[in-house]
Design a protein around this motif. Structure first.
Motif, short mmCIF file in Angstrom:
data_model
loop_
_atom_site.label_atom_id
_atom_site.label_comp_id
_atom_site.label_asym_id
_atom_site.label_seq_id
_atom_site.Cartn_x
_atom_site.Cartn_y
_atom_site.Cartn_z
N UNK A 36 -11.61 40.53 1.70
CA UNK A 36 -12.82 40.58 0.88
C UNK A 36 -13.91 39.70 1.49
N UNK A 37 -13.55 38.52 1.92
CA UNK A 37 -14.51 37.58 2.51
C UNK A 37 -15.11 38.18 3.78
N UNK B 60 -14.38 24.07 -0.63
CA UNK B 60 -14.54 25.50 -0.35
C UNK B 60 -15.90 25.99 -0.86
N UNK B 61 -16.24 25.59 -2.08
CA UNK B 61 -17.53 26.00 -2.67
C UNK B 61 -18.68 25.55 -1.77
N UNK B 62 -18.64 24.31 -1.33
CA UNK B 62 -19.71 23.79 -0.47
C UNK B 62 -19.80 24.57 0.84
N UNK C 291 -9.44 36.30 -7.03
CA UNK C 291 -8.35 36.80 -6.19
C UNK C 291 -7.32 35.72 -5.89
N UNK C 292 -7.82 34.58 -5.42
CA UNK C 292 -6.89 33.53 -5.00
C UNK C 292 -6.15 32.92 -6.18
N UNK C 293 -6.79 32.89 -7.34
CA UNK C 293 -6.13 32.37 -8.53
C UNK C 293 -4.98 33.28 -8.97
N UNK D 37 -20.27 35.40 -5.94
CA UNK D 37 -19.36 35.72 -4.85
C UNK D 37 -18.13 34.81 -4.90
N UNK D 38 -18.38 33.54 -5.09
CA UNK D 38 -17.28 32.56 -5.11
C UNK D 38 -16.37 32.82 -6.30
#
Length: 153
Positions: free
Chosen positions: A79-80, A49-51, A69-71, A62-63
């Motif tokens: 948001x994205x 996902x980071x990549x 949020x996802x955690x 941003x990440x």
């Protein structure tokens, strides 16, 4: 899996994995036996996902916001969407500025090709560049004044 295996799986360097681990975006479990960090399938998914996010221009900050949020079990999709729209708008502005710069450069190449070389003097380094600021400032001022409504209207 260890750092080098995760890196190999994603075709990145071990240093890249270590960087994202150091800043807290990956959370490997440290082995009590040998002290090595073991990365899970979840870490591999997060790294992928980071990549992908970095490839789209998302910053590390941003990440971090997305992961926060996802955690928490929340969807980060809305948001994205907002973030990517903002990035698109910023990119459009940068693109417009680059087009303006390209135009200036192109005009300079054309204009300067007809001007002679001159030796520097005490007040002048290169007459080609020094005349550009004055000329472009005058052009900008003329353009702005022609776009302003007259007070008599």
């Amino acid at each position: 899996m260890r750092v080098n295996q995760l890196a190999k799986n994603l075709n990145i360097t071990g240093d890249t994995v270590r960087f994202y681990t150091r800043i807290g975006l990956l959370s490997p479990v440290k082995s009590s036996v040998n002290g090595y960090k073991d990365y899970s399938d979840k870490d591999q998914s997060r790294m992928q996902f980071i990549l992908s996010a970095r490839n789209l221009g998302f910053s590390v900050d941003d990440i971090k916001v997305i992961f926060s949020r996802t955690d928490q079990g929340e969807s980060a999709c809305s948001l994205v969407r907002k973030m990517i729209q903002q990035k698109l708008e910023e990119t459009e502005k940068q693109f417009e500025e680059m087009v303006k710069l390209r135009r200036k450069l192109s005009n300079a190449v054309e204009d300067w090709s007809h001007k002679p070389d001159r030796a520097p003097t005490g007040n002048m380094i290169c007459h080609l560049i020094e005349g550009t600021y004055t000329e472009s400032s005058q052009l900008e001022a003329n353009r702005e004044s022609s776009m302003m409504p007259s007070l008599e209207d």
